[in-house]
Design a protein around this motif. Structure first.
Motif, mmCIF file in Angstrom:
data_model
loop_
_atom_site.group_PDB
_atom_site.id
_atom_site.type_symbol
_atom_site.label_atom_id
_atom_site.label_comp_id
_atom_site.label_asym_id
_atom_site.label_seq_id
_atom_site.Cartn_x
_atom_site.Cartn_y
_atom_site.Cartn_z
ATOM 1 N N PHE A 281 12.158 -19.827 62.817
ATOM 2 C CA PHE A 281 12.337 -19.042 61.388
ATOM 3 C C PHE A 281 11.590 -18.378 61.194
ATOM 4 O O PHE A 281 12.808 -17.476 60.407
ATOM 5 C CB PHE A 281 10.887 -19.744 60.663
ATOM 6 C CG PHE A 281 10.628 -19.682 59.277
ATOM 7 C CD1 PHE A 281 11.036 -20.038 58.515
ATOM 8 C CD2 PHE A 281 9.751 -18.337 58.635
ATOM 9 C CE1 PHE A 281 11.137 -19.833 57.360
ATOM 10 C CE2 PHE A 281 9.812 -18.312 57.518
ATOM 11 C CZ PHE A 281 10.267 -18.797 57.039
ATOM 12 N N ASP B 70 13.655 -15.739 62.790
ATOM 13 C CA ASP B 70 15.542 -15.494 63.565
ATOM 14 C C ASP B 70 16.007 -15.810 62.384
ATOM 15 O O ASP B 70 16.989 -15.092 61.562
ATOM 16 C CB ASP B 70 15.657 -16.423 64.544
ATOM 17 C CG ASP B 70 15.093 -15.245 65.886
ATOM 18 O OD1 ASP B 70 14.632 -14.294 65.660
ATOM 19 O OD2 ASP B 70 14.544 -16.140 66.885
ATOM 20 N N LEU B 71 15.679 -17.017 61.708
ATOM 21 C CA LEU B 71 15.970 -17.597 60.294
ATOM 22 C C LEU B 71 15.924 -16.973 59.604
ATOM 23 O O LEU B 71 17.760 -16.293 58.445
ATOM 24 C CB LEU B 71 15.797 -19.032 60.056
ATOM 25 C CG LEU B 71 16.559 -19.652 58.874
ATOM 26 C CD1 LEU B 71 17.822 -19.801 58.677
ATOM 27 C CD2 LEU B 71 15.596 -20.655 57.988
#
Length: 135
Positions: A99, A101-102
């Motif tokens: 998450f 990194d998203l």
């Protein structure tokens, strides 16, 4: 299955396993996702390309959005866009990520969208996030 007006329903992995052609007729799906096994071989197999084209045509004629899974190459992307596939997903765009990194991945795009919205909105009617407020 839950069929609520505010929920969109997607038929995933269409063309494989238990995703029978009758499902697309019998249930009010909003979206169809073409399984990656067809996308990954469409460059080398006219049969796979024909199946993808048929699914795109069928789903589009029924008013459904079509997503192709497993897009990995530029040639797949170009062919899918040419035949009318509306959305694409796969390693060509991003690999699975955590998450945090998203958020970092999409933040530049969100910032650019907010900046466009701020420029478009009238002065005094936007919040710091670029979202219009009621007054």
């Amino acid at each position: 299955l839950i069929w609520e007006p505010e929920c969109q329903q997607t038929l995933d992995d269409f063309g494989t396993g238990y995703s029978s052609l009758s499902y697309i007729q019998d249930f009010p799906f909003d979206k169809v996702k073409i399984d990656r096994c067809f996308v990954s071989t469409m460059d080398s197999s006219p049969h796979s390309a024909a199946v993808v084209q048929c699914v795109v045509n069928l789903a589009s004629s029924l008013g459904m959005i079509v997503t192709a899974e497993g897009v990995e190459t530029e040639s797949q992307e170009l062919l899918l866009k040419f035949i009318g596939c509306q959305t694409l997903q796969g390693y060509r765009y991003a690999k699975p990520m955590q998450f945090a990194d998203l958020v970092a991945f999409v933040e530049p795009g969100l910032a650019a969208s907010s900046e466009k919205a701020r420029k478009r909105d009238k002065p005094g009617l936007t919040t710091g996030s670029g979202v219009q407020s009621a007054g």
